[in-house]
Design a protein around this motif. Structure first.
Motif, short mmCIF file in Angstrom:
data_model
loop_
_atom_site.label_atom_id
_atom_site.label_comp_id
_atom_site.label_asym_id
_atom_site.label_seq_id
_atom_site.Cartn_x
_atom_site.Cartn_y
_atom_site.Cartn_z
N HIS A 152 0.83 -1.20 0.00
CA HIS A 152 0.00 0.00 0.00
C HIS A 152 0.87 1.26 0.00
N LEU A 153 1.76 1.37 0.98
CA LEU A 153 2.57 2.57 1.13
C LEU A 153 3.48 2.79 -0.09
N GLY A 154 3.97 1.71 -0.68
CA GLY A 154 4.87 1.82 -1.82
C GLY A 154 4.24 2.55 -3.00
N LYS A 155 2.94 2.39 -3.19
CA LYS A 155 2.25 3.07 -4.29
C LYS A 155 2.27 4.58 -4.09
N PHE A 156 2.09 4.99 -2.84
CA PHE A 156 2.13 6.43 -2.54
C PHE A 156 3.55 6.97 -2.69
N MET A 157 4.52 6.25 -2.14
CA MET A 157 5.89 6.73 -2.14
C MET A 157 6.46 6.82 -3.55
N ALA B 216 5.10 10.36 -4.50
CA ALA B 216 5.36 11.53 -3.65
C ALA B 216 6.57 11.40 -2.75
N GLY B 217 7.25 10.27 -2.78
CA GLY B 217 8.31 10.00 -1.82
C GLY B 217 9.43 11.02 -1.77
N ASP B 218 9.74 11.64 -2.90
CA ASP B 218 10.84 12.61 -2.92
C ASP B 218 10.43 13.99 -2.43
N ASP B 219 9.13 14.20 -2.21
CA ASP B 219 8.63 15.53 -1.84
C ASP B 219 8.07 15.62 -0.43
N ILE B 220 8.09 14.50 0.29
CA ILE B 220 7.52 14.51 1.65
C ILE B 220 8.59 14.06 2.64
N ASP B 221 8.32 14.30 3.93
CA ASP B 221 9.35 14.06 4.95
C ASP B 221 8.90 13.13 6.08
N VAL B 222 7.61 13.08 6.36
CA VAL B 222 7.10 12.28 7.48
C VAL B 222 5.83 11.56 7.03
N VAL B 223 5.78 10.25 7.27
CA VAL B 223 4.57 9.47 7.02
C VAL B 223 3.89 9.21 8.35
N SER B 224 2.62 9.60 8.44
CA SER B 224 1.88 9.47 9.70
C SER B 224 0.78 8.43 9.58
N GLN C 293 11.24 -0.45 5.83
CA GLN C 293 10.81 -0.45 4.44
C GLN C 293 11.22 0.84 3.74
N LEU C 294 11.01 1.97 4.40
CA LEU C 294 11.38 3.25 3.81
C LEU C 294 12.88 3.30 3.53
N ALA C 295 13.68 2.84 4.46
CA ALA C 295 15.13 2.87 4.28
C ALA C 295 15.57 1.96 3.13
N ARG C 296 15.01 0.75 3.08
CA ARG C 296 15.40 -0.19 2.03
C ARG C 296 15.02 0.30 0.64
N GLU C 297 13.93 1.05 0.56
CA GLU C 297 13.45 1.51 -0.74
C GLU C 297 14.04 2.86 -1.14
N GLY C 298 14.98 3.36 -0.35
CA GLY C 298 15.67 4.59 -0.72
C GLY C 298 15.06 5.86 -0.19
N TYR C 299 14.16 5.73 0.78
CA TYR C 299 13.52 6.91 1.37
C TYR C 299 13.95 7.08 2.82
N ASP C 300 15.25 6.99 3.05
CA ASP C 300 15.73 7.04 4.42
C ASP C 300 15.64 8.46 5.01
N HIS C 301 15.25 9.44 4.20
CA HIS C 301 15.02 10.79 4.73
C HIS C 301 13.63 10.93 5.34
N VAL C 302 12.78 9.93 5.14
CA VAL C 302 11.39 9.99 5.61
C VAL C 302 11.26 9.30 6.96
N THR C 303 10.66 9.98 7.93
CA THR C 303 10.46 9.42 9.26
C THR C 303 8.99 9.01 9.43
N VAL C 304 8.68 8.43 10.58
CA VAL C 304 7.35 7.89 10.84
C VAL C 304 6.74 8.58 12.05
N ALA C 305 5.43 8.83 11.99
CA ALA C 305 4.74 9.56 13.05
C ALA C 305 3.34 9.00 13.25
#
Length: 496
Positions: free
Chosen positions: A244-249, A252-260, A306-318
């Motif tokens: 599910h999350l992968g479709k969003f990322m 938009a993955g390069d333009d966002i910073d926190v997934v809540s 998952q975020l780190a493995r897929e190259g979105y290690d700049h994105v944190t979780v909230a």
């Protein structure tokens, strides 16, 4: 929270006497052993884990003034404030804060709704000043010492085919904040677009929401390139689901910073008895039974991985909204809710959550049917006193900004959840132990390898009293012994 000194002393004496009597009656072998000798720093506990939601039309000026909420929240160590709220974000227009809650000023079919507890006549929408406007919010956040999180309304533009107008409105807001020197870092992009329930404004499909996030974020970054954007693309049960999350990322993955994610434990079934049987607490619900559910630690860590493995290690979780969800016909006891909240917060800290905001911090000025008031942190009735959960938050606030320690037995995913944190100044080790037992529980902390523990003290919140008091500790060689009261959260402070 504002008990008299004599009352607190009397309570301390009673607890100390009970603990001493129980300690004498038990054997020298502790039932719970916590070994800190091999503990090592893992990662910093974010101060923003202890956050709460405001509601621009519920957090009235009179509520904050009567309850002295800025001081109360500051004293409790609140680290983040979310504004203008939850679902109200999807209808809120920041330049018109006097409009009745949950009404979209742009949508005339909304203007005659009348189910809110505080109704503002339409002819006063432009002049009503008792709601919390943006300037008041920033002033309150600064007084509290909390990070301000500001919500952008996308839904009005989507609903009324005025997306560009919504983007322009967001840009004006950011420009205004910048001109005032407010230093707003975090902007969250709408609220629960995935929701299809009747009380939400509209459903925005996942890919459509991702595209909107890109448009809004890029336009707003023209004003402030350092802005951070919080998104809420999926309901909480889908945390850790990359399908599910992968479709969003991907969009938009390069333009966002926190997934809540929004987490309401046991959705409509969160009773005291259910919590006592949940060892540890898992994100179970009527859709996901306990034996199939993950803990919040697992959900956060899985998503981060998952975020780190897929190259979105700049994105944190909230989690910009969380709470227990008790049955409508079985109101929760606030003294019990405090401990249930404590376990969720301890798991958030262990999982490495970037921020978390309880919903609601304060509920409506006049109560409506339902359990929301029982799960809030401030009483809806004047003089708007803090509920017991804020005493628990104050205990946990010692962990904010410190280094979480990892090691054998240092886990919240056990029958006796334990969290150990080295203070930010490196001078004190705080150990938080949650007892879900109905009986006094002897506990021993081995601390020899962390230093001599020049001083050792303990403070405990008990469900029986709904309050906090000192707890007797006994120094034994390189260790510390105490007896945990039934149904309690205890913080041990071990200073070098």
């Amino acid at each position: 929270m504002h008990r008299s000194m004599s009352a607190s002393c009397n309570l301390s004496v009673v607890l100390a006497a009970v603990a001493a009597a129980v300690m004498m009656a038990t054997s020298s072998l502790a039932e719970v052993t916590i070994d800190l000798r091999e503990a090592r720093p893992v990662e910093t506990v974010s101060p923003m884990v202890l956050g709460l939601n405001l509601s621009y039309f519920n957090d009235l000026d009179e509520v904050w003034e009567t309850g002295d909420l800025a001081e109360v929240y500051r004293d409790a160590g609140i680290g983040a404030l979310r504004y203008p709220g939850g679902e109200e974000t999807s209808r809120f227009h920041w330049e018109h804060p006097g409009v009745t809650g949950y009404i979209d000023l742009w949508n005339e079919s909304h203007h005659d709704q009348s189910w809110q507890s505080v109704l503002v006549p339409k002819d006063q929408w432009g002049t009503f000043e008792d709601h919390m406007d943006f300037d008041e919010f920033v002033r309150n956040a600064r007084t509290v010492g909390a990070e301000p999180l500001v919500g952008i309304n996308m839904s009005s533009g989507v609903k009324l085919d005025r997306v560009q107008d919504s983007i322009d409105e967001a840009v004006r807001w950011m420009e205004y904040a910048k001109s005032k020197g407010y230093g707003i870092r975090y902007w969250y992009l709408d609220n629960e677009p995935w929701h299809t329930a009747d009380h939400n404004y509209l459903h925005i499909p996942l890919e459509r929401y991702a595209e909107l996030c890109v448009r809004f974020a890029r336009a707003m970054c023209e004003v402030d390139p350092d802005a951070k954007f919080i998104v809420n693309p999926l309901e909480g049960g889908h945390a850790g689901r990359w399908d599910h999350l992968g479709k969003f990322m991907a969009i938009a993955g390069d333009d966002i910073d926190v997934v809540s994610f929004h987490w309401y434990w046991e959705w409509g079934r969160g009773t005291w008895e259910t919590w006592l049987a949940s060892k540890p607490m898992r994100h179970s619900s009527k859709w996901t039974p306990y034996d199939q559910a993950l803990t919040y630690v697992e959900k956060v860590r899985r998503t981060r991985g998952q975020l780190a493995r897929e190259g979105y290690d700049h994105v944190t979780v909230a989690s910009t909204e969380w709470n227990i969800s008790s049955p409508k016909d079985d109101p929760a006891d606030p003294t019990r809710v405090a401990l249930m909240h404590a376990e969720m917060l301890m798991q958030f800290a262990e999982g490495g959550l970037e921020l978390a905001c309880i919903w609601p911090g304060f509920w409506q000025i006049k109560m409506v049917p339902g359990p929301s008031e029982d799960r809030a942190w401030i009483d809806h009735a004047p003089p708007h006193r803090p509920k017991p959960a804020l005493s628990v938050v104050r205990l946990l606030s010692a962990a904010a900004g410190g280094e979480r320690l990892g090691g054998p037995g240092l886990s919240t995913e056990t029958a006796t959840p334990t969290l150990a944190v080295r203070s930010a100044d490196g001078r004190t080790t705080h150990v938080f132990v949650l007892s879900k037992s109905s009986k006094p529980t002897p506990v021993e902390l081995s601390v020899a390898e962390l230093g001599s523990a020049g001083s050792a003290s303990a403070t405990t919140y008990t469900q029986a009293t709904g309050d906090v008091a000192e707890l007797d500790v006994e120094r034994v060689g390189g260790g510390v012994k105490a007896t945990l009261p039934p149904f309690s959260l205890t913080r041990f402070d071990l200073a070098d």
